[in-house]
Design an enzyme around this catalytic site. Sequence first.
Site, PDB file in Angstrom:
ATOM      1  N   GLU A   1     -32.573 -15.498   4.948  1.00 31.59           N
ATOM      2  CA  GLU A   1     -31.127 -15.253   5.058  1.00 31.59           C
ATOM      3  C   GLU A   1     -30.373 -16.507   5.492  1.00 31.59           C
ATOM      4  OE1 GLU A   1     -30.042 -11.681   7.183  1.00 31.59           O
ATOM      5  OE2 GLU A   1     -27.975 -12.362   7.423  1.00 31.59           O
TER       6      GLU A   1
ATOM      7  N   LYS B   1     -29.345  -5.527  14.403  1.00 27.27           N
ATOM      8  CA  LYS B   1     -29.914  -6.188  13.218  1.00 27.27           C
ATOM      9  C   LYS B   1     -29.689  -7.696  13.324  1.00 27.27           C
ATOM     10  CE  LYS B   1     -30.072  -7.760   8.783  1.00 27.27           C
ATOM     11  NZ  LYS B   1     -29.642  -9.056   8.257  1.00 27.27           N
TER      12      LYS B   1
ATOM     13  N   ASP C   1     -46.587  -9.791  14.079  1.00 24.96           N
ATOM     14  CA  ASP C   1     -46.297  -8.560  13.346  1.00 24.96           C
ATOM     15  C   ASP C   1     -44.819  -8.190  13.515  1.00 24.96           C
ATOM     16  OD1 ASP C   1     -46.069  -5.908  12.528  1.00 24.96           O
ATOM     17  OD2 ASP C   1     -48.019  -5.314  13.316  1.00 24.96           O
TER      18      ASP C   1
ATOM     19  N   HIS D   1     -20.835 -18.113   6.036  1.00 21.34           N
ATOM     20  CA  HIS D   1     -21.861 -17.597   5.142  1.00 21.34           C
ATOM     21  C   HIS D   1     -21.662 -18.116   3.720  1.00 21.34           C
ATOM     22  CE1 HIS D   1     -24.942 -14.537   5.228  1.00 21.34           C
ATOM     23  NE2 HIS D   1     -24.586 -14.153   4.029  1.00 21.34           N
TER      24      HIS D   1
HETATM   25  C1  MEV Z   1     -26.017 -10.154   9.308  1.00 18.77           C
HETATM   26  O1  MEV Z   1     -27.338 -10.358   8.878  1.00 18.77           O
HETATM   27  C2  MEV Z   1     -25.976  -9.884  10.801  1.00 18.77           C
HETATM   28  C3  MEV Z   1     -24.612  -9.481  11.340  1.00 18.77           C
HETATM   29  O2  MEV Z   1     -24.116  -8.366  10.606  1.00 18.77           O
HETATM   30  C4  MEV Z   1     -24.831  -9.112  12.794  1.00 18.77           C
HETATM   31  C5  MEV Z   1     -23.636  -8.444  13.445  1.00 18.77           C
HETATM   32  O3  MEV Z   1     -22.805  -7.839  12.743  1.00 18.77           O
HETATM   33  O4  MEV Z   1     -23.570  -8.500  14.689  1.00 18.77           O
HETATM   34  C6  MEV Z   1     -23.606 -10.584  11.211  1.00 18.77           C
END
Ligand code: MEV
Length: 420
Positions: free
Chosen positions: A84, A262, A278, A376
Amino acid sequence: MHELNSRIAGFHKLGIQGRLDILKTKCNLDSTAITGMLNTGNLPPETADHLIENVVTTMNIPVGIATNMKVDGHDILVPMATEESSVVAAVCNAARQCYDTGGFATSMSGSHMIAQIQLVNITNPHFCRITILEKKEQIKKLCDDCDPVLLSLGGGFQDIEVRVIDSASGPMVITHLIVDTRDAMGANAVNTMAEQLAPLIEQWTGGKVYLRILSNLADRRLARARATWTCEAIGGTAVRDGILSAYHFAESDPYRAATHNKGIMNGVSAVVLATGNDTRAVEAGAHAYAARNGRYASLTHWEINASGDLVGSIEIPLAVGLVGGATKLHPMAKTNLQILGINTAQQLARVIAATGLAQNFAALKALATTGIQKGHMALHAQNVAMMAGAVGQQIHQVANAMIAQGTVRIDVAHQILQDL
Ligand code: MEV
């Protein structure tokens, strides 16, 4: 979809070449695809063939280095394996902004893993529970005899915990073996102990044991990290308050908390993978821990200290090891550990926790200010340019043109490429 027969007798007994021959015919792979598959990069084919079953090739993931990280007073370079874009850059930025306040302070609750033994078919669960608890010394001996090496390294059996739970199939008595697995992730060690102990538990109680397996909710292996970002370093009170508000959003709403966590796992899993550990075990543990109070919430906490600065902290189960599995076998995992320069699994877990916190800071800051798309898009635009067929210099030219136009899309990339 292909029309093929997936029953391939003896596929597992063939070598990589034999399996590729079959795949080539069945899936109409051309020679370019086969040549690509024969190139296993920095994981030798024989090693890959021993790590999992039915191996045909390997798949490379970029490894980037997070710079600017200072952990417990030591500067450290952190290898991160991820597909990513923006993940590595995010950690570098976050770490730079707290470098002058000392970076990350970390700690760990211990390196204890839990194995569960599930006892059923009992009418007197509480009586059974006490019976098992009485056998602690015998259980300790059995566990320690299973792994004398672990014992010699200062690890081994620590304690038992026996719980009675209600279930749709009646009461169950769940024995937890608590084992210090030191520098091993520990799954093999504790699973062996649980399997050895199971017949004795049946004998003592007259019940029936089914499952004997570690728990990924490794809440006796919690890694902790904290850091301070001054208001000045992050661009003022509005940014600070935006980050705080984003955190409160995650604390109050599981839909947001899932995305928030995430982002943390973007950092955590990248280091876990880079060191051959892992990722699924760590992810399962992290999300279960995030829900431990009955509602899924943030793994981090953000507050404002007495000086008005932003302080962040994280506590996360991190069952990672330095011995066993891919960590010892994958040449890149070994090199990445060398880059990290760490000597114990606890040190690794603490660096990973710091990386997760850094990742979360960067995401919240971006989201609370310009949004994540701006940062991004530069990398994403390059990916789209490559997907459209751009090579060499063209990648930057096409990407920059798309950014200038404000539209990053494959059809736009095709058009720009044609015009070039
Ligand atoms: C993207 O991989 C992760 C984000 O969505 C985390 C977040 O929203 O805090 C940018």
